[in-house]
Scaffold this active site. Structure first.
Site, PDB file in Angstrom:
ATOM      1  N   GLY A 109       0.800  -1.211   0.000  1.00  0.00           N
ATOM      2  CA  GLY A 109       0.000   0.000   0.000  1.00  0.00           C
ATOM      3  C   GLY A 109       0.836   1.266   0.000  1.00  0.00           C
ATOM      4  O   GLY A 109       2.056   1.238   0.196  1.00  0.00           O
ATOM      5  N   THR A 110       0.161   2.391  -0.186  1.00  0.00           N
ATOM      6  CA  THR A 110       0.823   3.686  -0.321  1.00  0.00           C
ATOM      7  C   THR A 110       1.737   4.006   0.854  1.00  0.00           C
ATOM      8  O   THR A 110       2.804   4.601   0.677  1.00  0.00           O
ATOM      9  CB  THR A 110      -0.230   4.806  -0.473  1.00  0.00           C
ATOM     10  OG1 THR A 110      -1.000   4.562  -1.641  1.00  0.00           O
ATOM     11  CG2 THR A 110       0.428   6.176  -0.588  1.00  0.00           C
ATOM     12  N   ILE A 111       1.337   3.620   2.051  1.00  0.00           N
ATOM     13  CA  ILE A 111       2.109   3.955   3.250  1.00  0.00           C
ATOM     14  C   ILE A 111       3.562   3.512   3.140  1.00  0.00           C
ATOM     15  O   ILE A 111       4.465   4.155   3.684  1.00  0.00           O
ATOM     16  CB  ILE A 111       1.433   3.362   4.512  1.00  0.00           C
ATOM     17  CG1 ILE A 111       2.039   3.971   5.783  1.00  0.00           C
ATOM     18  CG2 ILE A 111       1.511   1.843   4.514  1.00  0.00           C
ATOM     19  CD1 ILE A 111       1.265   3.628   7.037  1.00  0.00           C
ATOM     20  N   GLY A 112       3.824   2.442   2.416  1.00  0.00           N
ATOM     21  CA  GLY A 112       5.186   1.933   2.281  1.00  0.00           C
ATOM     22  C   GLY A 112       5.688   1.952   0.856  1.00  0.00           C
ATOM     23  O   GLY A 112       6.484   1.098   0.458  1.00  0.00           O
ATOM     24  N   MET A 113       5.252   2.935   0.070  1.00  0.00           N
ATOM     25  CA  MET A 113       5.638   2.982  -1.339  1.00  0.00           C
ATOM     26  C   MET A 113       6.780   3.968  -1.608  1.00  0.00           C
ATOM     27  O   MET A 113       7.079   4.840  -0.800  1.00  0.00           O
ATOM     28  CB  MET A 113       4.424   3.328  -2.210  1.00  0.00           C
ATOM     29  CG  MET A 113       3.446   2.189  -2.350  1.00  0.00           C
ATOM     30  SD  MET A 113       2.188   2.525  -3.629  1.00  0.00           S
ATOM     31  CE  MET A 113       1.369   0.931  -3.701  1.00  0.00           C
TER      32      MET A 113
END
Length: 270
Positions: A8-12
């Site tokens: 997900g975006t949080i870890g991108m």
């Protein structure tokens, strides 16, 4: 505490084609405050489905304690509904979180992650997002850009059953939106490929008055569950004659369920 990082975006991180999952980012932000187990490969939430819900359930039940899950926002409502229904009666908290911006920018990701790590909401499945900890069983993503992207839908009034092991079978399900002028033959073709279907209908529970469409629904021979295309209010059986065909052919009334919750409900029925 266990933290499961799905992606997900949080870890991108940036790439030439746009944001994509990056290794080690969530682990670095969490440090020693939680034990991190990351999916391999990390996933954009667009790729998360029943196989991954089962994987999460295996990890949650093996931990047998509080769990945090970092997850993309696009299918957060599906995963929230899946875990909430499959873990009904589970005695520990499962807290989902994610972000609209990646970690490292000092925007919402850091705030949401800290909220999830600090949350003690009690048993159930929750979403920690934009300063709120809300039930995750009927999430609605209301905005594709805003940091405050979610709200909680109408709470379920179902009696919480005793916990038992539940998993998602390898079945074919889909959401079909009934729209004005939709050819009955197209509905028949779609239903013929499925093991169950959610029907997204009009308002309080109406569909086009068309004997051919009713015949298609009658002949489908699979479980079907209806939900409203409206965010609020849900379905009221018998409110309009234009919806009578749904109930005549045995379509289940999803009431105030979200599309995501209705799909999960059907999947667990199978």
């Amino acid at each position: 505490m266990l933290l499961i990082h799905t992606g997900g975006t949080i870890g991108m991180v940036p790439s030439l084609e746009g944001l994509m999952p990056g290794a080690g980012i969530v682990e670095a932000a969490v440090g020693k405050r939680a034990r991190v187990v990351s999916f391999e490969p990390l996933l954009d939430s667009a790729d998360v489905g029943p196989v991954h819900w089962n994987q999460l359930l295996d990890l949650i039940e093996a931990e047998n304690g509080p769990v945090i899950i970092t997850h993309g926002t696009d299918t957060m409502a599906f995963t929230g509904a899946a875990l909430a229904q499959a873990l009904a009666g589970w005695p520990h908290a499962v807290v989902l979180t994610g972000a609209m911006h990646p970690l490292g920018l000092q925007l919402d990701a850091e705030v949401n992650l800290e909220l999830a790590l600090a949350a003690e909401p009690g048993p159930g499945v929750w979403l920690a997002f934009a300063g709120q900890v809300m039930p995750a069983d009927r999430l609605i993503k209301t905005d594709s850009q805003s940091d405050a992207a979610f709200r909680a839908g109408a709470p379920s009034d179902d009696v919480v059953p005793a916990w038992e092991k539940r998993r998602f079978a390898e079945k074919r399900l889909a959401v079909l939106t009934l729209s004005p002028g939709l050819p009955p033959d197209m509905v028949a073709a779609a239903l013929g490929q499925l093991d169950a279907a959610v029907l997204r209908v009009f308002g309080a529970g109406t569909i086009p008055t068309n004997p051919a469409l009713e015949a298609v629904l009658q002949a489908a021979g699979i479980p079907m569950r209806a939900v409203s295309s409206c965010e609020n209010g849900g379905l009221t059986k018998g409110a309009y004659a234009a919806g009578a065909a749904l109930w005549r052919v045995g379509v289940q009334n999803g009431g105030q369920e979200t599309v995501e919750a209705a799909l999960v409900n059907l999947w667990l029925q199978l």
